[in-house]
Design an enzyme around this catalytic site. Structure first.
Site, PDB file in Angstrom:
ATOM      1  N   HIS A  10       0.834  -1.219   0.000  1.00 55.97           N
ATOM      2  CA  HIS A  10       0.000   0.000   0.000  1.00 55.97           C
ATOM      3  C   HIS A  10       0.866   1.266   0.000  1.00 55.97           C
ATOM      4  O   HIS A  10       1.991   1.225  -0.469  1.00 55.97           O
ATOM      5  CB  HIS A  10      -0.998  -0.031   1.173  1.00 55.97           C
ATOM      6  CG  HIS A  10      -1.747  -1.327   1.262  1.00 55.97           C
ATOM      7  ND1 HIS A  10      -2.807  -1.631   0.453  1.00 55.97           N
ATOM      8  CD2 HIS A  10      -1.539  -2.428   2.044  1.00 55.97           C
ATOM      9  CE1 HIS A  10      -3.237  -2.854   0.737  1.00 55.97           C
ATOM     10  NE2 HIS A  10      -2.491  -3.357   1.689  1.00 55.97           N
ATOM     11  N   GLU A  24      -2.212   0.326   8.028  1.00 55.02           N
ATOM     12  CA  GLU A  24      -1.355  -0.776   7.593  1.00 55.02           C
ATOM     13  C   GLU A  24      -0.131  -0.271   6.827  1.00 55.02           C
ATOM     14  O   GLU A  24       0.964  -0.788   6.998  1.00 55.02           O
ATOM     15  CB  GLU A  24      -2.175  -1.733   6.724  1.00 55.02           C
ATOM     16  CG  GLU A  24      -1.416  -3.000   6.362  1.00 55.02           C
ATOM     17  CD  GLU A  24      -2.011  -3.742   5.181  1.00 55.02           C
ATOM     18  OE1 GLU A  24      -3.198  -3.518   4.852  1.00 55.02           O
ATOM     19  OE2 GLU A  24      -1.280  -4.538   4.568  1.00 55.02           O
ATOM     20  N   HIS A  77       2.797  -6.986   4.429  1.00 56.52           N
ATOM     21  CA  HIS A  77       1.442  -6.508   4.731  1.00 56.52           C
ATOM     22  C   HIS A  77       1.054  -6.887   6.151  1.00 56.52           C
ATOM     23  O   HIS A  77       1.717  -7.695   6.796  1.00 56.52           O
ATOM     24  CB  HIS A  77       0.422  -7.141   3.773  1.00 56.52           C
ATOM     25  CG  HIS A  77       0.489  -6.616   2.377  1.00 56.52           C
ATOM     26  ND1 HIS A  77      -0.448  -5.763   1.850  1.00 56.52           N
ATOM     27  CD2 HIS A  77       1.400  -6.831   1.393  1.00 56.52           C
ATOM     28  CE1 HIS A  77      -0.120  -5.471   0.592  1.00 56.52           C
ATOM     29  NE2 HIS A  77       1.006  -6.112   0.287  1.00 56.52           N
ATOM     30  N   GLU A 142       1.686 -11.642   5.431  1.00 53.95           N
ATOM     31  CA  GLU A 142       0.693 -10.961   6.265  1.00 53.95           C
ATOM     32  C   GLU A 142       1.171 -11.110   7.704  1.00 53.95           C
ATOM     33  O   GLU A 142       0.981 -12.151   8.330  1.00 53.95           O
ATOM     34  CB  GLU A 142      -0.698 -11.598   6.096  1.00 53.95           C
ATOM     35  CG  GLU A 142      -1.253 -11.542   4.675  1.00 53.95           C
ATOM     36  CD  GLU A 142      -2.003 -10.243   4.378  1.00 53.95           C
ATOM     37  OE1 GLU A 142      -1.818  -9.265   5.128  1.00 53.95           O
ATOM     38  OE2 GLU A 142      -2.757 -10.224   3.391  1.00 53.95           O
TER      39      GLU A 142
HETATM   40 ZN   LIG Z   1      -2.286  -5.163   2.761  1.00 54.50          ZN
END
Ligand SMILES: [Zn+2]
Length: 259
Positions: A10, A24, A77, A142
Site C-alpha cells: 500500500h 497498515e 502486509h 501478512e
Molecule cells: Zn495489505
C-alpha cells in the site's frame, strides 16, 4: 549477489487496512525498511519499491521489481478480519505452492511462529496482481492482523525480532539455493568474507557457526590446512564486507577479511 525486492504494501492515498487510527501502510513501511537493512547487512542487494509514503498500484510494485531485475520479491502486509479481534496469526501468500517461493514462505512463517504468532500457513492467491505480474518468485507476508490487539501487541513488542525473522527466512532460502553464499565461484570475480574464527576442533567451529547463525548471519565453515574456518559472507563488494566486519566486531567477534 542475490537481489531482493522488498515491497512495503500500500502507501500514499491507499492506507491498506485501518484499525483505531493505525494504518497498515505505516506498519508495512517500517517493517520493510527494517528487513531491508538486515538483508543489506548480510550482503544482499536490496531494492525497495518505496521508502516513503507514496501511492503505487500493485501492478506498479510488480513492474518496479521486474525492472530492478530482482531475484525475489517480498511484499509486506498486515492482515485484517471482518470483525476486530476475530482472528490472529501470520500467513504468507504465493502464486502457487511450488519452488523457491514456497520454501521462502514456509521459512518466514516458521520464523514468525517462533516469536509467538499463530502460523496460519502458506496460501495460494494466484489472483493477486503483485504475485501474478512479478517475474521472479514472490511472497506476500501478512504479519499478523492489524485489527487484533493480541497481534498488534506482538508486532510492537517483538518488532525487531519480526524484522530479523523475516530476513532470516529470506536468507535461509537464498543460502539453500546458493544465491547468497558463493565461496568458491571460479573466474575473476572476487568475493570477500569475514572470518570470525579458525579452529583445530570442528566442534568449536560448529559452536561458533551456530551462535552466528542464531544471530542471523549468513555463516559457513571451510576446511583449510587442518583448520576449520568460520566465515560470514560472501560479499562481492569490499565495502559491504567491511560494514559486516564492523557489526561483528561491535558484537564482540574478532574478525578479519579474507577472499
Ligand atoms: Zn495489505
Amino acid at each position: 549477489m542475490a537481489k531482493v525486492a522488498i515491497d512495503a504494501g500500500h502507501g500514499g492515498s491507499d492506507p491498506g487496512a485501518v484499525f483505531e487510527g493505525r494504518q497498515e501502510k505505516d506498519d508495512n513501511l517500517r517493517l520493510a525498511l527494517a528487513v531491508g537493512e538486515i538483508l543489506e547487512q548480510n550482503g544482499v542487494d536490496v531494492f525497495y519499491t518505496r521508502t516513503d509514503d507514496v501511492y503505487q498500484t500493485p501492478f506498479q510494485k510488480a513492474t518496479a521489481a521486474n525492472n530492478a531485475d530482482a531475484d525475489f520479491l517480498v511484499s509486506l502486509h498486515r492482515n485484517s478480519s471482518p470483525m476486530p479481534n476475530q482472528y490472529t496469526g501470520v500467513e504468507t501468500l504465493v502464486y502457487d505452492k511450488s519452488g523457491d517461493k514456497l520454501e521462502m514462505a514456509e521459512n518466514i512463517n516458521g520464523q514468525l511462529e517462533q516469536l509467538g504468532f499463530r502460523n496460519i500457513g502458506v496460501k495460494e492467491r494466484p489472483g493477486l496482481v503483485v504475485l501474478r505480474r512479478s517475474k521472479m518468485p514472490a511472497v506476500l507476508v501478512e504479519a499478523g492482523f492489524i485489527n487484533s490487539e493480541e497481534d498488534n501487541r506482538l508486532f510492537d513488542e517483538e518488532f525487531d525480532g519480526i524484522a530479523k525473522g523475516i530476513a532470516q527466512g529470506i536468507l535461509d532460502t537464498l543460502n539453500s539455493n546458493g544465491a547468497a553464499q558463493m565461496p568458491n565461484i571460479p573466474g575473476q570475480t572476487v568475493y570477500y568474507r569475514v572470518q570470525t574464527g579458525a579452529y583445530r576442533n570442528l566442534e568449536n567451529a560448529i559452536r561458533q557457526r551456530d551462535q552466528l547463525e542464531s544471530e542471523g548471519y549468513p555463516v559457513f565453515i571451510i576446511e583449510k590446512d587442518g583448520y576449520y574456518l568460520v566465515q560470514v559472507g560472501a560479499f562481492r563488494n569490499l565495502g559491504n564486507a567491511t560494514r559486516m566486519e564492523g557489526i561483528l566486531r561491535g558484537n564482540g567477534y574478532q574478525t578479519y577479511i579474507t577472499t
